[in-house]
Design a protein around this motif. Structure first.
Motif, PDB file in Angstrom:
ATOM      1  N   ASN A  83       0.829  -1.218   0.000  1.00  0.00           N
ATOM      2  CA  ASN A  83       0.000   0.000   0.000  1.00  0.00           C
ATOM      3  C   ASN A  83       0.858   1.260   0.000  1.00  0.00           C
ATOM      4  O   ASN A  83       0.538   2.250   0.655  1.00  0.00           O
ATOM      5  CB  ASN A  83      -0.970  -0.002   1.182  1.00  0.00           C
ATOM      6  CG  ASN A  83      -1.915  -1.175   1.151  1.00  0.00           C
ATOM      7  OD1 ASN A  83      -2.247  -1.683   0.091  1.00  0.00           O
ATOM      8  ND2 ASN A  83      -2.348  -1.620   2.315  1.00  0.00           N
TER       9      ASN A  83
ATOM     10  N   THR B 221      -0.934  -4.554  -2.936  1.00  0.00           N
ATOM     11  CA  THR B 221      -2.038  -3.682  -2.552  1.00  0.00           C
ATOM     12  C   THR B 221      -3.094  -4.543  -1.883  1.00  0.00           C
ATOM     13  O   THR B 221      -3.504  -5.566  -2.434  1.00  0.00           O
ATOM     14  CB  THR B 221      -2.650  -2.959  -3.765  1.00  0.00           C
ATOM     15  OG1 THR B 221      -1.625  -2.250  -4.454  1.00  0.00           O
ATOM     16  CG2 THR B 221      -3.739  -1.994  -3.337  1.00  0.00           C
TER      17      THR B 221
ATOM     18  N   GLU C  80      -7.071  -2.270   2.189  1.00  0.00           N
ATOM     19  CA  GLU C  80      -6.831  -1.008   2.901  1.00  0.00           C
ATOM     20  C   GLU C  80      -6.188   0.058   2.013  1.00  0.00           C
ATOM     21  O   GLU C  80      -6.290   1.247   2.293  1.00  0.00           O
ATOM     22  CB  GLU C  80      -5.933  -1.230   4.126  1.00  0.00           C
ATOM     23  CG  GLU C  80      -6.564  -2.020   5.238  1.00  0.00           C
ATOM     24  CD  GLU C  80      -6.305  -3.523   5.164  1.00  0.00           C
ATOM     25  OE1 GLU C  80      -6.550  -4.208   6.170  1.00  0.00           O
ATOM     26  OE2 GLU C  80      -5.870  -4.019   4.088  1.00  0.00           O
ATOM     27  N   GLY C  81      -5.511  -0.364   0.952  1.00  0.00           N
ATOM     28  CA  GLY C  81      -4.782   0.585   0.120  1.00  0.00           C
ATOM     29  C   GLY C  81      -5.247   0.629  -1.317  1.00  0.00           C
ATOM     30  O   GLY C  81      -4.554   1.167  -2.175  1.00  0.00           O
TER      31      GLY C  81
END
Length: 154
Positions: free
Chosen positions: A8, A71, A74-75
């Motif tokens: 992320n 990724t 959350e990202g």
């Protein structure tokens, strides 16, 4: 094994055996618990993350085999792009129990990044490895079509 990972957009160093699944690195070492454990054999899709933009099952990717930037839910994407996908999920009331949803959203995001105008068949083909025990597949398909429209408007 000491490994450097970019997750992320943030760099992490972990010291773990090379065969530890990425899923456990994310959840237990990094503390990113949005990626869920489902089956452990890549059959359900709950642990789906992106590596260099490709949707993969993190339960089956060993730490030593991570080939690029990771990724997680959350990202995922820019705040605006993620909001469009999430809003489509909310508008279509996709989630019931919600356990599979991070994997479903990650798979859908990979599909929309590759194919911004998917047909029903494209969606069915891309999403077939993501199981939903609540059976919300028609809502998932509708939400993906809706998210595709919203992303085109941006």
């Amino acid at each position: 094994m000491t490994a450097s990972l970019k997750i992320n957009g943030t760099s992490y160093k972990v010291d773990l055996p090379e065969d530890v699944p990425l899923l456990w690195v994310l959840r237990d070492e990094i503390g990113l618990t949005g990626t869920k454990f489902g089956c452990g054999v890549a059959a359900c899709g709950a642990c789906t993350v992106h590596i260099d933009g490709e949707a993969v099952r993190s339960c089956q990717v060993a730490l030593s085999d991570v080939w690029g930037d990771v990724t997680t839910i959350e990202g995922l994407g820019s705040p605006d792009a993620m909001a469009k996908i999430q809003q489509a999920w909310v508008d279509h009331q996709v989630a019931q129990c919600g356990y599979c949803q991070s994997g479903q959203v990650m798979q859908a995001a990979a599909l929309l990044a590759e194919n911004p105008s998917p047909t029903d068949q494209d969606i069915d083909d891309a999403m077939q490895g993501n199981l939903c025990r609540c059976g919300t597949y028609p809502r998932i398909r509708a939400a993906i079509h809706d998210a595709a429209s919203r992303l085109k408007e941006a």
